[in-house]
Design an enzyme around this catalytic site. Structure first.
Site, mmCIF file in Angstrom:
data_model
loop_
_atom_site.group_PDB
_atom_site.id
_atom_site.type_symbol
_atom_site.label_atom_id
_atom_site.label_comp_id
_atom_site.label_asym_id
_atom_site.label_seq_id
_atom_site.Cartn_x
_atom_site.Cartn_y
_atom_site.Cartn_z
ATOM 1 N N ASN A 49 47.001 37.307 26.882
ATOM 2 C CA ASN A 49 47.831 37.870 27.949
ATOM 3 C C ASN A 49 48.417 36.762 28.818
ATOM 4 O O ASN A 49 48.842 37.009 29.947
ATOM 5 C CB ASN A 49 47.001 38.812 28.827
ATOM 6 C CG ASN A 49 46.513 40.012 28.051
ATOM 7 O OD1 ASN A 49 47.253 40.570 27.247
ATOM 8 N ND2 ASN A 49 45.267 40.399 28.270
ATOM 9 N N HIS A 135 43.924 52.201 32.319
ATOM 10 C CA HIS A 135 42.881 51.290 31.845
ATOM 11 C C HIS A 135 41.470 51.866 32.025
ATOM 12 O O HIS A 135 41.218 52.645 32.942
ATOM 13 C CB HIS A 135 43.008 49.975 32.632
ATOM 14 C CG HIS A 135 42.162 48.873 32.109
ATOM 15 N ND1 HIS A 135 41.027 48.438 32.740
ATOM 16 C CD2 HIS A 135 42.285 48.109 30.992
ATOM 17 C CE1 HIS A 135 40.492 47.440 32.058
ATOM 18 N NE2 HIS A 135 41.245 47.219 30.985
ATOM 19 N N SER A 179 48.946 48.605 28.756
ATOM 20 C CA SER A 179 48.513 47.417 28.027
ATOM 21 C C SER A 179 48.548 47.561 26.512
ATOM 22 O O SER A 179 48.717 46.580 25.809
ATOM 23 C CB SER A 179 47.117 47.000 28.486
ATOM 24 O OG SER A 179 46.237 48.075 28.387
ATOM 25 N N ASP A 204 48.584 49.858 39.291
ATOM 26 C CA ASP A 204 47.882 48.708 38.724
ATOM 27 C C ASP A 204 48.926 47.889 37.973
ATOM 28 O O ASP A 204 49.419 48.288 36.915
ATOM 29 C CB ASP A 204 46.780 49.214 37.783
ATOM 30 C CG ASP A 204 46.049 48.077 37.073
ATOM 31 O OD1 ASP A 204 46.583 46.949 37.031
ATOM 32 O OD2 ASP A 204 44.953 48.322 36.541
ATOM 33 N N HIS A 207 49.801 43.976 34.078
ATOM 34 C CA HIS A 207 50.675 43.392 33.038
ATOM 35 C C HIS A 207 52.125 43.264 33.492
ATOM 36 O O HIS A 207 52.976 42.847 32.702
ATOM 37 C CB HIS A 207 50.607 44.242 31.757
ATOM 38 C CG HIS A 207 49.231 44.288 31.173
ATOM 39 N ND1 HIS A 207 48.763 43.337 30.300
ATOM 40 C CD2 HIS A 207 48.203 45.155 31.376
ATOM 41 C CE1 HIS A 207 47.509 43.617 29.966
ATOM 42 N NE2 HIS A 207 47.150 44.717 30.613
ATOM 43 N N LYS A 236 46.288 37.374 33.682
ATOM 44 C CA LYS A 236 47.398 37.518 32.737
ATOM 45 C C LYS A 236 48.475 36.483 33.092
ATOM 46 O O LYS A 236 48.283 35.312 32.824
ATOM 47 C CB LYS A 236 47.879 38.954 32.731
ATOM 48 C CG LYS A 236 46.878 39.791 31.933
ATOM 49 C CD LYS A 236 46.354 40.964 32.563
ATOM 50 C CE LYS A 236 45.354 41.633 31.652
ATOM 51 N NZ LYS A 236 44.114 42.038 32.268
HETATM 52 C C1 LIG Z 1 45.870 47.603 33.341
HETATM 53 C C2 LIG Z 1 44.660 46.751 33.513
HETATM 54 N N1 LIG Z 1 43.998 46.803 34.681
HETATM 55 C C3 LIG Z 1 42.897 46.067 34.892
HETATM 56 C C4 LIG Z 1 42.418 45.229 33.926
HETATM 57 C C5 LIG Z 1 41.176 44.447 34.201
HETATM 58 O O1 LIG Z 1 41.545 43.187 34.651
HETATM 59 P P1 LIG Z 1 40.557 41.949 34.507
HETATM 60 O O2 LIG Z 1 40.737 41.436 33.120
HETATM 61 O O3 LIG Z 1 40.995 40.994 35.558
HETATM 62 O O4 LIG Z 1 39.174 42.470 34.729
HETATM 63 C C6 LIG Z 1 43.080 45.113 32.711
HETATM 64 C C7 LIG Z 1 42.556 44.190 31.684
HETATM 65 O O5 LIG Z 1 43.069 43.976 30.649
HETATM 66 C C8 LIG Z 1 44.226 45.912 32.486
HETATM 67 O O6 LIG Z 1 44.880 45.873 31.329
#
Ligand SMILES: Cc1ncc(COP(=O)(O)O)c(C=O)c1O
Length: 389
Positions: A49, A135, A179, A204, A207, A236
């Site tokens: 990512n 997520h 994602s 959120d 990405h 990311k």
């Molecule tokens: C949309 C989304 N939110 C939150 C997260 C979690 O983030 P982190 O990897 O910093 O724990 C991810 C992880 O891939 C994600 O895709």
């Protein structure tokens, strides 16, 4: 009875094994993220990512080293003890000003940020509405929270609106860029609809931040309106790790009192905060990284858009939807044998009959990396049919 746990563990692992779903870490060897070594072979990485290539950037690594030399490597405590430094405060100001919020509250990961928010905010009798493809961190927190959670059909705002219940405290959450599909949520309309119904919103932007918009402003670059809460993650486009919750002064005060993942967890270090500030400046000023990403995306599209597994996206996430799990795994190994690393994503992570490769592009890829990927996908398509529905 300890044996109960032993047999539970053994059975669960052997079931995973029988289903062909056992997950394993693989120790990636030397490399610069774009290319890495594994068991003596080298692979071009189409799985990370690291969209803007900052994780591999010498400029960022140097800034990080200098910050460690200055501040040391650890924070030594949670933020409310002595783990919060002037570097954290500077990052808070810079991020809040850029994104237009009063404050940023930092967490060790996006997973922790999402969980902390939902757990601290929701009470019994509240309604939580989530896009069904949100997520795992959001879904899990929603299910474990005392609120009633309902999932609306992916991107379907009429369905969302049909779930509103008058006079019920309601919180609606969507990702900006999904994602596994790489598609972009209708964030502006989502916020507008929720505002009309007096529903609190959260986006959120894991990405989207750094990637979407000429200025890298993420989800907000697509919007006239702002969600009440914006979550950005640093693992990311920022090329590091950690996360921030951008919110109002009152909300930041509330989270500081009640977000347990914040209060009872060691803060990321001052050096890390300082490196994040450098990453933020690079995101804001190094427009060439987003331009390069969009050139590589266009090249990919031109090479493979005629193949049935192709899915058009406006983001660096390029799902290659095969449908069938066996062919997806076969394609994944075929690409590996040609030095190309992608990740096979299968149910239950994605819906039945939509098994896919998750291909991600990065500004560090070269046009010859894309040609190699395109050629392999084209060749493999002759032997491995796509059964996408
Ligand atoms: C949309 C989304 N939110 C939150 C997260 C979690 O983030 P982190 O990897 O910093 O724990 C991810 C992880 O891939 C994600 O895709």
């Amino acid at each position: 009875m300890k044996q109960a746990f032993d047999s539970r563990i053994e059975q669960a692992i052997s079931l995973r094994q029988q289903q062909g779903l056992l997950r394993r870490t693989q120790a990636i060897g030397d490399g610069n993220h774009r290319k890495f070594a594994l068991n003596g072979e080298r692979f071009i990485n189409f799985s990370s990512n690291d969209y803007l290539g900052l994780a591999a950037s010498e400029e960022l690594a140097l800034a990080y080293q200098q910050a460690i030399a200055k501040y040391g490597s650890g924070s030594g405590a949670s933020p409310l003890v002595t783990g919060y430094s002037t570097s954290h405060a500077n990052l808070d100001s810079a991020l809040s000003e850029w994104l237009g919020y009063d404050n940023a509250i930092f967490f060790s990961s996006g997973f922790a940020a999402n969980q902390a928010l939902l757990f601290s905010l929701l009470e019994k009798g509240d309604l939580l509405l989530q896009d069904r493809l949100n997520h795992a961190s959001l879904m899990e927190a929603g299910m474990l929270s005392p609120a009633t959670m309902k999932r609306y059909r992916h991107g379907d705002l009429s369905h969302l609106a049909s779930l509103f219940v008058p006079s019920t405290p309601t919180f609606a959450v969507t990702e900006s860029v999904f994602s596994m599909d790489g598609d972009i949520a209708p964030v502006d309309e989502f916020i507008q609809q929720c505002q009309l119904a007096n529903v609190m919103t959260m986006v959120d932007d894991a990405h989207g931040i750094g990637v979407l918009g000429d200025d890298g402003l993420g989800a907000l670059s697509q919007c006239q309106r702002k969600p009440d809460i914006l979550v950005v993650t640093f693992g990311k486009a920022f090329g590091l790790n950690g996360a921030a919750v951008l919110c109002s002064k009152a909300m930041s005060e509330y989270l500081t009192q009640f977000a347990r993942h914040y209060i009872y967890s060691t803060a990321f270090s001052a050096a890390h905060a300082s490196a994040l500030l450098t990453a933020l400046t690079m995101i804001q000023t190094q427009v060439w990284r987003r331009e390069k990403l969009s050139e590589l995306g266009a090249m990919f599209r031109e090479g493979v858009a005629h193949l049935p597994a192709y899915v058009e996206t406006q983001t660096p996430i390029k799902p290659w939807v095969m449908g069938d799990e066996v062919n997806t795994l076969a394609l994944c190994s075929e690409l590996k044998s040609n030095g190309i690393w992608t990740t096979a994503i299968r149910p239950p992570t994605v819906a039945k009959d939509t098994a896919r490769l998750r291909i991600t592009l990065s500004a560090t890829h070269t046009s010859s990396d894309i040609s190699a990927l395109v050629n392999c996908l084209e060749e493999s398509a002759k032997e491995l049919p796509c059964q996408k529905r």
